[in-house]
Design a protein around this motif. Sequence first.
Motif, PDB file in Angstrom:
ATOM      1  N   TRP A 241      36.565  40.844  33.616  1.00  0.00           N
ATOM      2  CA  TRP A 241      36.870  42.894  33.223  1.00  0.00           C
ATOM      3  C   TRP A 241      38.602  42.012  33.600  1.00  0.00           C
ATOM      4  CZ3 TRP A 241      35.684  47.050  31.476  1.00  0.00           C
ATOM      5  CH2 TRP A 241      36.283  47.889  31.926  1.00  0.00           C
ATOM      6  N   LEU A 242      38.969  42.073  35.098  1.00  0.00           N
ATOM      7  CA  LEU A 242      40.583  41.926  35.586  1.00  0.00           C
ATOM      8  C   LEU A 242      41.499  41.117  34.304  1.00  0.00           C
ATOM      9  CD1 LEU A 242      39.714  41.318  38.958  1.00  0.00           C
ATOM     10  CD2 LEU A 242      40.782  43.767  37.860  1.00  0.00           C
ATOM     11  N   LEU A 243      40.930  39.652  34.096  1.00  0.00           N
ATOM     12  CA  LEU A 243      41.583  39.363  32.952  1.00  0.00           C
ATOM     13  C   LEU A 243      41.651  39.796  31.649  1.00  0.00           C
ATOM     14  CD1 LEU A 243      43.086  36.181  32.661  1.00  0.00           C
ATOM     15  CD2 LEU A 243      40.714  34.905  32.097  1.00  0.00           C
ATOM     16  N   ILE A 244      40.793  40.883  31.481  1.00  0.00           N
ATOM     17  CA  ILE A 244      40.551  41.072  30.041  1.00  0.00           C
ATOM     18  C   ILE A 244      41.966  42.484  29.931  1.00  0.00           C
ATOM     19  CG2 ILE A 244      39.447  42.422  28.371  1.00  0.00           C
ATOM     20  CD1 ILE A 244      37.312  41.293  29.230  1.00  0.00           C
ATOM     21  N   PHE A 245      41.921  43.114  31.146  1.00  0.00           N
ATOM     22  CA  PHE A 245      42.364  44.074  31.031  1.00  0.00           C
ATOM     23  C   PHE A 245      43.995  44.148  31.670  1.00  0.00           C
ATOM     24  CE2 PHE A 245      38.634  46.123  30.044  1.00  0.00           C
ATOM     25  CZ  PHE A 245      38.426  47.363  29.261  1.00  0.00           C
ATOM     26  N   GLY A 246      43.847  42.425  31.391  1.00  0.00           N
ATOM     27  CA  GLY A 246      45.906  42.352  32.680  1.00  0.00           C
ATOM     28  C   GLY A 246      45.517  42.402  33.317  1.00  0.00           C
ATOM     29  N   PRO A 248      46.544  42.593  37.446  1.00  0.00           N
ATOM     30  CA  PRO A 248      47.048  40.761  38.168  1.00  0.00           C
ATOM     31  C   PRO A 248      46.501  40.564  38.979  1.00  0.00           C
ATOM     32  CG  PRO A 248      48.948  43.213  38.791  1.00  0.00           C
ATOM     33  CD  PRO A 248      47.380  43.270  37.760  1.00  0.00           C
ATOM     34  N   PHE A 249      46.351  39.282  39.758  1.00  0.00           N
ATOM     35  CA  PHE A 249      45.724  38.475  40.263  1.00  0.00           C
ATOM     36  C   PHE A 249      44.331  38.198  40.169  1.00  0.00           C
ATOM     37  CE2 PHE A 249      49.294  40.818  42.639  1.00  0.00           C
ATOM     38  CZ  PHE A 249      50.232  40.042  41.803  1.00  0.00           C
ATOM     39  N   PRO A 250      43.954  37.883  38.440  1.00  0.00           N
ATOM     40  CA  PRO A 250      42.333  38.671  38.875  1.00  0.00           C
ATOM     41  C   PRO A 250      41.425  37.626  39.541  1.00  0.00           C
ATOM     42  CG  PRO A 250      43.621  37.050  36.893  1.00  0.00           C
ATOM     43  CD  PRO A 250      44.345  37.503  37.876  1.00  0.00           C
ATOM     44  N   LEU A 251      41.895  36.087  39.832  1.00  0.00           N
ATOM     45  CA  LEU A 251      40.896  35.155  40.477  1.00  0.00           C
ATOM     46  C   LEU A 251      40.982  35.382  41.784  1.00  0.00           C
ATOM     47  CD1 LEU A 251      39.224  32.633  40.158  1.00  0.00           C
ATOM     48  CD2 LEU A 251      41.341  31.327  40.959  1.00  0.00           C
ATOM     49  N   LEU A 252      41.979  35.760  42.428  1.00  0.00           N
ATOM     50  CA  LEU A 252      42.329  36.329  43.858  1.00  0.00           C
ATOM     51  C   LEU A 252      41.065  37.342  44.138  1.00  0.00           C
ATOM     52  CD1 LEU A 252      43.268  35.748  46.279  1.00  0.00           C
ATOM     53  CD2 LEU A 252      45.547  37.285  45.765  1.00  0.00           C
ATOM     54  N   LEU A 253      41.293  38.656  43.165  1.00  0.00           N
ATOM     55  CA  LEU A 253      40.149  39.720  43.619  1.00  0.00           C
ATOM     56  C   LEU A 253      39.071  38.892  42.970  1.00  0.00           C
ATOM     57  CD1 LEU A 253      42.672  42.087  41.505  1.00  0.00           C
ATOM     58  CD2 LEU A 253      42.110  41.654  44.185  1.00  0.00           C
ATOM     59  N   ALA A 254      38.978  38.243  42.112  1.00  0.00           N
ATOM     60  CA  ALA A 254      37.102  37.947  42.051  1.00  0.00           C
ATOM     61  C   ALA A 254      36.996  37.031  43.166  1.00  0.00           C
ATOM     62  CB  ALA A 254      37.297  37.001  40.745  1.00  0.00           C
ATOM     63  N   VAL A 255      37.174  36.173  43.703  1.00  0.00           N
ATOM     64  CA  VAL A 255      36.908  35.693  44.812  1.00  0.00           C
ATOM     65  C   VAL A 255      36.656  36.363  45.938  1.00  0.00           C
ATOM     66  CG1 VAL A 255      37.541  34.357  46.474  1.00  0.00           C
ATOM     67  CG2 VAL A 255      38.016  33.417  43.967  1.00  0.00           C
ATOM     68  N   LEU A 256      37.928  37.192  46.516  1.00  0.00           N
ATOM     69  CA  LEU A 256      36.961  38.733  47.142  1.00  0.00           C
ATOM     70  C   LEU A 256      35.895  39.784  46.611  1.00  0.00           C
ATOM     71  CD1 LEU A 256      38.518  39.988  49.814  1.00  0.00           C
ATOM     72  CD2 LEU A 256      39.734  42.019  48.049  1.00  0.00           C
ATOM     73  N   VAL A 257      35.603  39.732  45.640  1.00  0.00           N
ATOM     74  CA  VAL A 257      34.408  40.658  44.909  1.00  0.00           C
ATOM     75  C   VAL A 257      33.382  39.553  45.519  1.00  0.00           C
ATOM     76  CG1 VAL A 257      33.267  41.046  42.956  1.00  0.00           C
ATOM     77  CG2 VAL A 257      36.011  42.173  43.587  1.00  0.00           C
ATOM     78  N   ALA A 258      33.662  37.926  44.826  1.00  0.00           N
ATOM     79  CA  ALA A 258      32.577  37.296  45.535  1.00  0.00           C
ATOM     80  C   ALA A 258      31.945  37.781  46.824  1.00  0.00           C
ATOM     81  CB  ALA A 258      33.278  35.873  44.845  1.00  0.00           C
ATOM     82  N   LEU A 259      33.303  37.159  47.697  1.00  0.00           N
ATOM     83  CA  LEU A 259      33.081  37.188  48.786  1.00  0.00           C
ATOM     84  C   LEU A 259      32.114  38.403  49.673  1.00  0.00           C
ATOM     85  CD1 LEU A 259      36.017  35.434  49.750  1.00  0.00           C
ATOM     86  CD2 LEU A 259      33.717  34.615  50.087  1.00  0.00           C
ATOM     87  N   LEU A 260      32.670  39.290  49.373  1.00  0.00           N
ATOM     88  CA  LEU A 260      32.303  40.467  49.730  1.00  0.00           C
ATOM     89  C   LEU A 260      30.934  40.708  49.251  1.00  0.00           C
ATOM     90  CD1 LEU A 260      35.973  42.999  49.799  1.00  0.00           C
ATOM     91  CD2 LEU A 260      34.929  42.183  51.860  1.00  0.00           C
ATOM     92  N   VAL A 278      44.460  47.724  43.201  1.00  0.00           N
ATOM     93  CA  VAL A 278      45.665  46.924  42.078  1.00  0.00           C
ATOM     94  C   VAL A 278      45.312  47.108  40.962  1.00  0.00           C
ATOM     95  CG1 VAL A 278      45.505  44.410  41.880  1.00  0.00           C
ATOM     96  CG2 VAL A 278      45.012  45.021  44.427  1.00  0.00           C
ATOM     97  N   SER A 279      44.169  47.230  40.378  1.00  0.00           N
ATOM     98  CA  SER A 279      44.396  47.943  38.821  1.00  0.00           C
ATOM     99  C   SER A 279      45.092  49.210  38.426  1.00  0.00           C
ATOM    100  CB  SER A 279      43.063  48.558  38.344  1.00  0.00           C
ATOM    101  OG  SER A 279      42.504  49.795  38.570  1.00  0.00           O
ATOM    102  N   LEU A 280      45.357  49.971  39.525  1.00  0.00           N
ATOM    103  CA  LEU A 280      46.494  51.264  39.710  1.00  0.00           C
ATOM    104  C   LEU A 280      47.483  50.496  39.386  1.00  0.00           C
ATOM    105  CD1 LEU A 280      46.998  54.473  39.624  1.00  0.00           C
ATOM    106  CD2 LEU A 280      47.401  53.590  42.087  1.00  0.00           C
ATOM    107  N   THR A 281      48.376  49.781  39.492  1.00  0.00           N
ATOM    108  CA  THR A 281      50.000  49.239  39.021  1.00  0.00           C
ATOM    109  C   THR A 281      49.779  48.730  37.652  1.00  0.00           C
ATOM    110  OG1 THR A 281      48.874  47.253  39.329  1.00  0.00           O
ATOM    111  CG2 THR A 281      49.917  47.943  41.696  1.00  0.00           C
ATOM    112  N   VAL A 282      48.990  48.737  36.870  1.00  0.00           N
ATOM    113  CA  VAL A 282      48.370  48.351  36.002  1.00  0.00           C
ATOM    114  C   VAL A 282      49.408  50.027  34.964  1.00  0.00           C
ATOM    115  CG1 VAL A 282      47.934  47.476  33.559  1.00  0.00           C
ATOM    116  CG2 VAL A 282      47.606  46.183  35.579  1.00  0.00           C
TER     117      VAL A 282
END
Length: 362
Positions: A241-246, A248-260, A278-282
């Motif tokens: 999702w984060l990669l499609i909508f551009g 920032p830092f999709p992998l970093l956020l995805a790892v954070l989502v998986a851990l939490l 973070v998506s608000l910056t877009v």
Amino acid sequence: MADAATAARPSSSEQPLMQPGPLARRSPFVTGMTAAAGVAVTYGVVELIIAARQVLLLVGLAFFVAMSLEPTVSWLVRHRLPRWTAVLSVLVVALGVVAGFLAAAIPPLITQTRQFAVQVPGYLQSLQDPHSTLGRLNAQFEVQQRVQQLLSGQSATLAQGVLGAGQLLLDLISGAVVVAVLVVYFLAAMPSIRRALCRLVPADRRPRAILIGNQIFDQTGAYLLGNLITSLIAGTTAFVWLLIFGVPFPLLLAVLVALLDLVPVVGTITAGVIVSLVSLTVSVPVLLATVGFLVVYRVVEDYLLVPKIIGRTVQVPATITVVAVLLGATLLGVIGALIAIPVAAVIRLLLREFVLPRLDHT
């Protein structure tokens, strides 16, 4: 004089004052001393538990992980593999998965962290631009001014914070090593531990206790495996999702989502808030779309993935899940929230097997 003569007859040279009699059990002195001793022992035990709280948490977490891995080890043993070989195989696979994940995730994480550091001046410039989203938020809430006021004159506090973060990282690493070592010992000695626990049950009830113990171990193992699978799905879906909508830092956020996502309820809400900010910056539309996506995924995971992957084995109602997680997080922090659901499943199983049948026949 007659009383003196009567008292002198039972006396002897070894016991000139006669044999002492026992204190009455209902004596106020004995009752008071017994109560005081009980209070003192209870207070001492409580103080010991408080002083050793961190160590007991690590031991409890290690035993929980060992219980979760025990069904896999037992399956390998049933297929004619020596127990030490089965334990070693499971640990090698687990460490290999962790090492592979770190090897694949750390380089992109470092790259994206550097990109974030490079883009910080741009974010600061956007705060001063009244036509940008960040600029409008800054003008409305005075974000930059509040941050500058917070940081001004706080260099000593910041230095202490950096030292505290370093100490926290060191504690996490040492705690992980301690837990890993304890897991090895618990897995190696698990048959002896289970036999010792079964001996605490009367002999005529041990077969039923063994069956209930097997079910507890199966539920714990299924919960850990299912939780890892759902967390992996959550991280992968968030990354796409984060990669499609551009964002920032999709992998970093995805790892954070998986851990939490490993921490039920509390972890997913925290991850959702961070990803939304973070998506608000877009743009605001991307923020709204991301919030909607997270809410929909939360519903899908709670009512489709978790019942299919975990619910059939653990069988804990949604209400009990939420209450257990909140209580566990309040009492024991992240570890309490992590083990809250299997503990609730064990308590529910014990109530169903021991307490409710007696209440139904009274």
